[in-house]
Design a protein around this motif. Sequence first.
Motif, PDB file in Angstrom:
ATOM      1  N   THR A   1       2.276 -45.307 -29.955  1.00 50.37           N
ATOM      2  CA  THR A   1       0.858 -45.656 -29.497  1.00 50.37           C
ATOM      3  C   THR A   1       0.218 -44.147 -29.268  1.00 50.37           C
ATOM      4  O   THR A   1      -1.035 -44.045 -29.684  1.00 50.37           O
ATOM      5  N   ILE A   2       1.263 -43.126 -28.783  1.00 48.89           N
ATOM      6  CA  ILE A   2       0.567 -41.899 -28.478  1.00 48.89           C
ATOM      7  C   ILE A   2       0.274 -41.370 -29.948  1.00 48.89           C
ATOM      8  O   ILE A   2      -0.890 -40.590 -30.127  1.00 48.89           O
ATOM      9  N   LYS A   3       1.362 -41.738 -30.893  1.00 48.00           N
ATOM     10  CA  LYS A   3       0.957 -40.865 -32.257  1.00 48.00           C
ATOM     11  C   LYS A   3      -0.295 -41.613 -33.071  1.00 48.00           C
ATOM     12  O   LYS A   3      -1.086 -40.953 -33.525  1.00 48.00           O
ATOM     13  N   SER A   4      -0.631 -43.004 -32.917  1.00 46.85           N
ATOM     14  CA  SER A   4      -1.891 -43.569 -33.094  1.00 46.85           C
ATOM     15  C   SER A   4      -2.975 -42.686 -32.385  1.00 46.85           C
ATOM     16  O   SER A   4      -4.126 -42.499 -33.227  1.00 46.85           O
ATOM     17  N   ASP A   5      -3.200 -42.501 -31.047  1.00 43.68           N
ATOM     18  CA  ASP A   5      -4.247 -42.002 -30.490  1.00 43.68           C
ATOM     19  C   ASP A   5      -4.232 -40.601 -31.091  1.00 43.68           C
ATOM     20  O   ASP A   5      -5.342 -40.141 -31.139  1.00 43.68           O
ATOM     21  N   TYR A   6      -3.125 -39.813 -31.166  1.00 44.37           N
ATOM     22  CA  TYR A   6      -3.299 -38.361 -32.134  1.00 44.37           C
ATOM     23  C   TYR A   6      -3.982 -38.456 -33.165  1.00 44.37           C
ATOM     24  O   TYR A   6      -4.725 -37.558 -33.500  1.00 44.37           O
ATOM     25  N   GLN A   7      -3.470 -39.395 -34.025  1.00 45.86           N
ATOM     26  CA  GLN A   7      -4.146 -39.673 -35.434  1.00 45.86           C
ATOM     27  C   GLN A   7      -5.680 -39.786 -35.353  1.00 45.86           C
ATOM     28  O   GLN A   7      -6.581 -39.064 -36.060  1.00 45.86           O
ATOM     29  N   ILE A   8      -6.157 -40.628 -34.254  1.00 42.46           N
ATOM     30  CA  ILE A   8      -7.672 -41.014 -34.276  1.00 42.46           C
ATOM     31  C   ILE A   8      -8.305 -39.678 -33.769  1.00 42.46           C
ATOM     32  O   ILE A   8      -9.291 -39.277 -34.211  1.00 42.46           O
ATOM     33  N   LYS A   9      -7.380 -38.924 -32.771  1.00 39.15           N
ATOM     34  CA  LYS A   9      -8.213 -37.702 -32.190  1.00 39.15           C
ATOM     35  C   LYS A   9      -8.350 -36.576 -33.366  1.00 39.15           C
ATOM     36  O   LYS A   9      -9.392 -35.921 -33.475  1.00 39.15           O
ATOM     37  N   THR A  10      -7.241 -36.643 -34.198  1.00 37.67           N
ATOM     38  CA  THR A  10      -7.135 -35.607 -35.186  1.00 37.67           C
ATOM     39  C   THR A  10      -8.352 -35.908 -36.137  1.00 37.67           C
ATOM     40  O   THR A  10      -9.073 -34.981 -36.784  1.00 37.67           O
ATOM     41  N   GLN A  11      -8.432 -37.218 -36.684  1.00 41.91           N
ATOM     42  CA  GLN A  11      -9.632 -37.640 -37.407  1.00 41.91           C
ATOM     43  C   GLN A  11     -10.748 -37.182 -36.850  1.00 41.91           C
ATOM     44  O   GLN A  11     -11.980 -36.728 -37.581  1.00 41.91           O
ATOM     45  N   GLN A  12     -11.246 -37.311 -35.536  1.00 40.60           N
ATOM     46  CA  GLN A  12     -12.483 -37.060 -34.850  1.00 40.60           C
ATOM     47  C   GLN A  12     -12.681 -35.584 -35.005  1.00 40.60           C
ATOM     48  O   GLN A  12     -13.785 -35.125 -35.310  1.00 40.60           O
ATOM     49  N   LEU A  13     -11.456 -34.809 -34.913  1.00 36.24           N
ATOM     50  CA  LEU A  13     -11.686 -33.352 -34.800  1.00 36.24           C
ATOM     51  C   LEU A  13     -12.098 -32.839 -36.261  1.00 36.24           C
ATOM     52  O   LEU A  13     -12.937 -32.073 -36.387  1.00 36.24           O
ATOM     53  N   ARG A  14     -11.434 -33.357 -37.154  1.00 41.47           N
ATOM     54  CA  ARG A  14     -12.042 -33.015 -38.542  1.00 41.47           C
ATOM     55  C   ARG A  14     -13.350 -33.321 -38.828  1.00 41.47           C
ATOM     56  O   ARG A  14     -13.923 -32.592 -39.457  1.00 41.47           O
ATOM     57  N   GLN A  15     -13.847 -34.618 -38.362  1.00 42.33           N
ATOM     58  CA  GLN A  15     -15.274 -34.866 -38.674  1.00 42.33           C
ATOM     59  C   GLN A  15     -16.268 -33.965 -38.086  1.00 42.33           C
ATOM     60  O   GLN A  15     -17.131 -33.720 -38.492  1.00 42.33           O
ATOM     61  N   LEU A  16     -15.713 -33.544 -36.598  1.00 39.90           N
ATOM     62  CA  LEU A  16     -16.600 -32.617 -36.074  1.00 39.90           C
ATOM     63  C   LEU A  16     -16.674 -31.171 -36.541  1.00 39.90           C
ATOM     64  O   LEU A  16     -17.659 -30.589 -36.629  1.00 39.90           O
ATOM     65  N   ASP A  17     -15.305 -30.944 -37.293  1.00 38.79           N
ATOM     66  CA  ASP A  17     -15.479 -29.500 -37.995  1.00 38.79           C
ATOM     67  C   ASP A  17     -16.384 -29.495 -39.191  1.00 38.79           C
ATOM     68  O   ASP A  17     -17.041 -28.721 -39.479  1.00 38.79           O
ATOM     69  N   LYS A  18     -16.320 -30.855 -39.610  1.00 37.28           N
ATOM     70  CA  LYS A  18     -17.233 -30.878 -41.291  1.00 37.28           C
ATOM     71  C   LYS A  18     -18.648 -30.909 -40.616  1.00 37.28           C
ATOM     72  O   LYS A  18     -19.575 -30.263 -41.134  1.00 37.28           O
TER      73      LYS A  18
END
Length: 905
Positions: A221-238
């Motif tokens: 569950t933590i890894k899934s949350d981390y993946q979601i946040k990482t994707q959000q962070l990449r989108q915000l970087d873009k």
Amino acid sequence: MYIKRAKVYGFGSLVEQSFEFDTKLNVIYGPNEAGKSTLLAFLTSILFGFATKKRASEQYIPKDSGRYGGEVLLQEGSTQYLIRRTEGKNGGELVCFANDQQIDNDVFLNILKPLTKDLFRALFVFDTRSMLTIESLDKEALVTQILAIGAVNSGDWLKRSAALEKQAGQLYKPTGKKPEINQRLVDLQDIRLQISKQQAKLPQYEAIKTQLRQSEAQLQTIKSDYQIKTQQLRQLDKLEQLWPLYQQYQALKTSDQTNQKLSVTKLQQLFDQYQQLQTKIDYQIQTMEQRRTETLSHVDSDSFYGQHLQDFQEIEQQLPHIQAQVARRKTLQTRIQENQLRLNTLKRDNPAITLDMQPMSVEDLSTVSQLNAQIKNSESMLQQTSQALMANQLQQTEVLRALDQIKVPVSEDQSVSAAENNNFLNGLVVFGGLLFIVGLFLPSFVKTLSLVGLGIIGLSIYQKRQVRQYDADAAAKAPDAEADPKSQQQSRLNELKKQADQLKINQQKSQQTLKQQQQQLTQIEQQYNLTPNQDLLKVQPLLTEMHQLDHESHKQQQELAQLNQQLVTFDDLTAFLKSDLGQYSTFSEAYFNVLKQQLSDYQDYVTESQESAVIQEQLQSWLKQQKVELADLKWQQQQILQQADLSDFSELQTQLETAKKATNDQERRHFLNQQLENDLPALAKYQKIEDLRTQKQAVQQDTEQIKQRRTKQQSEIQDLNVQLMHLATDNQLQQLQQQQANLEAEIVALTQQYLTAEMSAQWIRSTLSAASEDRYPQIIAKATRYFSILTLDKYQKIMLENDSLTVQTKDNLLFDVRELSLGTMEQLFLAIRLAFMQTMSDHVQMPVFLDDVLVNADTKRLQQMIQLIQEISQTNQVFFTTAHGAFMQELSAKHVIKMTDTKGG
């Protein structure tokens, strides 16, 4: 797409020959073995590649020529492509040109997609062999052929589907015993039963195992949350990288809302009309002055006006134009001042940006954006690998310590070793702190060193706690450790070393990838004279605006210089009036009023100096008529200005320039809209860049918290595994568990093979069925029309019912396809193939090759088939080969290629 010409270097029997082709119908005529089919094979091979040694029978390597290959000139839209293919690997060495400029081969290959050589042959090539295939069809084969109408080469796919189903049946059957998966499931059930008996003896083992499963579920569950946040962070970087373009888009969007009543085209039309009228007015004034000069040639030349007669005429002629030029000069001066002020402001606010720097192209902008994202990703991967290496080293130290404790009881030497390990960990804490401080002063793209330093500090502190706990546990244990825990620790140490080796390999790859990406970014900076450490995406809107302002100012200054030169020339013309004009500012309103008064006095003088009343009367009458015409022309000019709701010509010029600028802004906005289209909704959520960065910082904090939770959870799982390992002292239980793991892995692998085969077979059949249903109505409709033409309207309908193909005559009689004559069956198959080809041409339009397809047609139907071929040639380029002279007379083709016997066709 159509073929304009071909040049054969060497291909089968064709050697050093050139051919010109018509865009519609090309008839290739010649006896058997003259090279007709070889020419069609050459065109196909140049487009899609030569046959390889695996298809040696399809190779046309020339025996009498050193060169194998040739070239073809294609026309696709407004572009001409020269395709040259010679002997080489992978279908031959390919060189492509577009409008005489060499291009990347992928540009041409993308035009052909999704066509391959086999797909092209199946769709656009018709020969005698394919015409005869329908004769031998049984019921099942007929259904397969009809299915092939909806999906090319489906026969091969159906065979593949059957093979996959057979393979799946050999692996597993729901009620079977012999299939391999069924046998493995029985073995697994027996092993699980034995393990259950062994584990019943260890209640604590089961409790810890349950806790381990719960912890592993929480970790997922933590890894899934981390993946979601990482994707959000990449989108915000873009989004942060795209923000400068978004600001420019918003600015252009605001300017696009300006109230522009007339379009650029309309304003340009009014401008041209006004200029045409002005030309007529200038000519009219010139004619009037010439007539008046001729009439007044006897005027007293000794008077002031007589001495300056020519000067007054030129002043009167140029005055309206000069007044317009003065107004235009004022407008230009204002605009030059505004542009220069804006340019100076940009230079002052951005001292690091100079006009030597060039704006990047759209392609390079996209490349820089991708490289920035890739560099961040590479740095993140490098950081993760470094942290994993550090954790691995600490785990190896822990295992070595455990091995030492197993060998001998705790002694003074062990105490010294523990102290040395404690010093090592303290050194790591100091090293991590130095990395964190140094990273704060480095450029943004290497600030990740600070994060690496924090990671080392955290891991070192955690490991120190683990060492203390481990020492405490070791002190409480009996000195007589058994050999079995020692072998477990040794196995764990070996596994950790393997992991460390792999992590080092990954680290080297990441470093190499990061170096290559940074080198690409540096090359782009050098290409556009940009200084290092600049945000390339942020400076692009400023560079574009500064270069545009500089260009406009230069252009306006050139026009101003021309205007000033014209005004100086006019001022020189009025030099004889300086006594009256000298007290007023040059080209002021008072200046022009004095000129007008002087011209009025001049007109009075001319009027009083006429030689005779008759001449004066005739002159006045003619001048009056000319003035009426002149007034009419000026009235037409005024009407033009009124259409645009303008007061003078200078305002019309200003409006036109403003409209052109608005059009350019609109085109730029459209380009930015296309570039930002997918990200506009996300960007619109933020009023300013600070809001975006605030949310990005919040997501970064959440990501870091989740990362800490993940590390903590992994540590708990590791502790539970250690406890399980200590509890699992029964060799029999360990052996059973190992057997269970091996058997489960084997079952998983076999199951993947089974699912792959079964799902692939189902996918092939469902895809073929869907493809047939999608295209079938269009194909049958066109095929019915073509079949009616070919059979002189005898057959009116084609039907596929109950897995049987039937045709209906105009008398409503039904015939099974097997009841038709060979010639009629060929016509039916040709009609279906042509209909399918025409349907596919809506997506991919290519030349059609008809290789001797009329050989079995009777005399009556020959004309109908030729009519159909000529109709198809109106939409597709057609290459028709024949060895029969009778067909030549019927076709009456404009372009005929006659082939001689070369014993190769």
